[in-house]
Design an enzyme around this catalytic site. Structure first.
Site, PDB file in Angstrom:
ATOM      1  N   HIS A 287       0.738  -1.230   0.063  1.00 58.79           N
ATOM      2  CA  HIS A 287      -0.079   0.043  -0.012  1.00 58.79           C
ATOM      3  C   HIS A 287       0.934   1.349  -0.102  1.00 58.79           C
ATOM      4  O   HIS A 287       1.885   1.038   0.417  1.00 58.79           O
ATOM      5  CB  HIS A 287      -0.965   0.107   1.210  1.00 58.79           C
ATOM      6  CG  HIS A 287      -1.864  -1.014   1.283  1.00 58.79           C
ATOM      7  ND1 HIS A 287      -2.925  -1.053   2.232  1.00 58.79           N
ATOM      8  CD2 HIS A 287      -2.239  -2.092   0.737  1.00 58.79           C
ATOM      9  CE1 HIS A 287      -3.864  -1.935   1.709  1.00 58.79           C
ATOM     10  NE2 HIS A 287      -3.177  -2.746   0.922  1.00 58.79           N
TER      11      HIS A 287
ATOM     12  N   GLU B   3       0.991   3.881   1.820  1.00 59.91           N
ATOM     13  CA  GLU B   3       1.371   4.172   3.251  1.00 59.91           C
ATOM     14  C   GLU B   3       2.477   3.295   3.634  1.00 59.91           C
ATOM     15  O   GLU B   3       3.541   3.891   4.065  1.00 59.91           O
ATOM     16  CB  GLU B   3       0.247   4.108   4.245  1.00 59.91           C
ATOM     17  CG  GLU B   3      -0.938   4.894   3.943  1.00 59.91           C
ATOM     18  CD  GLU B   3      -2.076   4.155   3.210  1.00 59.91           C
ATOM     19  OE1 GLU B   3      -1.683   3.487   2.187  1.00 59.91           O
ATOM     20  OE2 GLU B   3      -3.200   4.277   3.545  1.00 59.91           O
TER      21      GLU B   3
ATOM     22  N   CYS C  93      -2.481  -0.448   7.518  1.00 60.61           N
ATOM     23  CA  CYS C  93      -1.618   0.590   7.599  1.00 60.61           C
ATOM     24  C   CYS C  93      -1.800   1.250   8.786  1.00 60.61           C
ATOM     25  O   CYS C  93      -0.688   1.896   9.233  1.00 60.61           O
ATOM     26  CB  CYS C  93      -1.915   1.683   6.385  1.00 60.61           C
ATOM     27  SG  CYS C  93      -1.423   0.589   4.807  1.00 60.61           S
TER      28      CYS C  93
ATOM     29  N   CYS D 269      -6.075   2.018   5.837  1.00 56.06           N
ATOM     30  CA  CYS D 269      -6.633   0.747   6.247  1.00 56.06           C
ATOM     31  C   CYS D 269      -6.111   0.301   7.791  1.00 56.06           C
ATOM     32  O   CYS D 269      -5.271   0.957   8.312  1.00 56.06           O
ATOM     33  CB  CYS D 269      -6.712  -0.374   5.185  1.00 56.06           C
ATOM     34  SG  CYS D 269      -4.748  -0.975   5.296  1.00 56.06           S
TER      35      CYS D 269
END
Length: 148
Positions: free
Chosen positions: A57, A59, A90, A87
């Site tokens: 992701h 992040e 993260c 999410c």
């Protein structure tokens, strides 16, 4: 909602540029930048398809790059700008990194960290949501419209 200052909007626009790069690569269009002392130290976008890695992701990639750049696993003097609410995965990583501030664009009603109680974020992390929300949400909606 807190007052949005020029700085938050400026850095969110940089995150949106990263999200557009992800969109162009057929990745879910999420972009992130990490800022320390007013300077962007890292930029990232989702790369889960490219890397065949569910943890890639924006992040997560930004945290790793920022930690390397700063030579520290803690990002206590940093702000993450991300186009979509982090999410839970993260958020957990951001907790461990002890990031000072998170500024996100669009909420993620299905998978966002706000669905967990208590919050998975570090208790000292400042959160600001809704910065350039419509622009961030529009890009996500446009992406998923092409998938259906």
């Amino acid at each position: 909602m807190e007052k949005i200052d020029f700085t938050d909007q400026y850095f969110m626009k940089q995150a949106l540029q990263q999200a557009r790069e992800a969109f162009d690569k057929d990745e879910v269009p999420v972009g992130a930048v990490i800022v320390s002392e007013g300077v962007i130290i890292t930029k990232a976008h989702n790369m889960t398809e490219t890397l065949n890695d569910v943890t890639a992701h924006a992040e997560m990639l930004a945290i790793t790059a920022a930690s390397e750049q700063l030579g520290s696993k803690y990002l206590t003097n940093c702000t993450l700008y991300v186009t979509l609410e982090p999410c839970t995965m993260c958020a957990g990583a951001l907790n461990w990194a002890q990031i000072r501030r998170i500024v996100y664009g669009a909420p993620d009603e299905k998978r966002g960290y706000r669905n967990l109680k208590p919050s998975p974020l570090h208790p000292r992390t400042e959160i600001i949501g809704g910065v350039l929300e419509s622009e961030c949400m529009q890009l996500v909606k446009q992406f998923f419209a092409t998938k259906r």
